[in-house]
Design an enzyme around this catalytic site. Structure first.
Site, PDB file in Angstrom:
ATOM      1  CB  ALA A 136      -0.961  -0.183   1.358  1.00 18.96           C
ATOM      2  N   GLY A 166       0.634  -5.103   1.086  1.00 19.04           N
ATOM      3  CA  GLY A 166      -0.679  -5.199   0.277  1.00 19.04           C
ATOM      4  C   GLY A 166      -0.306  -5.847  -1.272  1.00 19.04           C
ATOM      5  CD  GLU A 186      -2.114  -7.875   3.167  1.00 24.29           C
ATOM      6  OE1 GLU A 186      -2.473  -8.231   4.108  1.00 24.29           O
ATOM      7  OE2 GLU A 186      -2.230  -6.740   2.646  1.00 24.29           O
ATOM      8  CD  GLU A 244       1.885  -5.851   5.632  1.00 25.79           C
ATOM      9  OE1 GLU A 244       2.841  -6.491   5.914  1.00 25.79           O
ATOM     10  OE2 GLU A 244       1.084  -5.591   4.751  1.00 25.79           O
TER      11      GLU A 244
END
Ligand code: DAK
Length: 259
Positions: free
Chosen positions: A67, A110, A113, A133
């Site tokens: 992200a 992300g 993911e 993260e």
């Protein structure tokens, strides 16, 4: 399909669409605009009869480095709640057609993911997967603690999530996170080969088979078996079932119409 952060080729190959993340300078960091575009494009491709399989890729250096940290840094809990990114991720998860991730370089946070939202993952030898993260004071937020654990098991998922360390494509293969590793110049070709193979099957059977496999993630065995059974019966209402079985008996290649 004109977008700012992604490129889409709905007719990349017969019945195969390509969706390319396209923020190369930022290593395809997933900002809100880009995620919204993925959601929009997948919605369109999912409803396009000429598309049976979707390939999701980045570039050789990065699939996606996570992200967009710069966009998230100043946000508070309520900002995050109001943005409700989960509806976007849920929409991606609900794509009915198979998605093949063709991954090279970084697939982090992300980005990892997003790979795990896909159905098949083909990686280049240079791919690196990770959930870093923890290094920036948070934790995975789009299924990383759940899908990764189901894929690689508890202790390996713990190591990745708690240390933030990356794993190589070879490790990801050995650990069951991905399907195949190929030289960097071949990862897109390999994904295309698999996409063409899947696109040659009955698209209704493919769709219901995908739905049934995914059902195993959130149901008990017996419930999943009943679900599978209903989808299995339903396929006997298709012309493709007759075509597929008759083609076998007549010793010819089946031509599936999607009906
Ligand atoms: N966000 C923003 N910019 C990024 C970025 C990221 N995730 N990753 C890289 N960049 C930018 C860098 O800032 C740099 O920009 P400039 O300085 O040139 O302006 C450029 O991309 C090139 O990066 P580097 O110079 O750092 O390149 P290196 O080769 O040295 O290092 C790296 C590559 C991938 C190891 C490094 O960039 C890195 O560690 N990046 C961050 C990786 C990371 O921590 N990813 C996890 C982010 S958190 C949610 C859903 C999902 C998420 C959260 C919530 N909901 C549904 C609620 C996901 C969260 C995350 O992914």
């Amino acid at each position: 399909m004109d977008y700012e952060f992604i490129q889409v080729e709905p007719r990349f190959a017969p019945f195969v669409a390509l969706l390319r993340l396209n923020r190369p300078k930022e290593l395809n960091a997933l900002n809100l605009g880009l995620m919204g575009e993925i959601r929009d494009a997948l919605g369109i491709l999912d409803n396009d009869e000429e598309v049976r399989v979707i390939i999701l890729t980045g570039n050789d250096r990065a699939f996606a480095a996570g992200a967009d940290i710069k966009q998230m840094a100043g946000k508070g809990a309520i900002d995050m709640l109001k943005i409700d990114q989960f509806s976007t991720w849920d929409a991606i998860r609900k794509t009915k057609k198979p998605i093949i991730a063709a991954v090279s370089g970084f697939a982090l946070g992300g980005g990892c993911e997003l790979c795990m939202h896909c159905d098949i993952i083909i990686a280049s030898e240079t791919a690196q997967f990770g959930q870093p993260e923890i290094n920036i004071g948070v934790m995975p937020g789009a299924g990383g603690t759940q899908r990764l654990t189901r894929a690689v098991g508890k202790v390996k998922a713990m190591e990745m999530v708690l240390t933030g360390s990356f794993i190589s494509a070879q490790e990801a293969l050995q650990w069951g996170l991905i399907n195949k590793v190929v030289p960097v110049e071949l990862y897109l070709d390999e994904a295309l080969k698999m996409a063409v193979e899947i696109a040659s099957k009955s698209p209704i059977a493919v769709q219901l088979a995908k739905e049934s496999v995914l059902k195993s993630f959130d149901s008990h065995l017996q419930e999943g078996l009943y679900f599978e059974r209903k989808n299995f019966y339903m396929l006997f209402a298709t012309e493709d079932q007759k075509e597929g079985m008759n083609a076998f008996i007549e010793k010819r290649k089946a031509a599936f119409s999607g009906k």
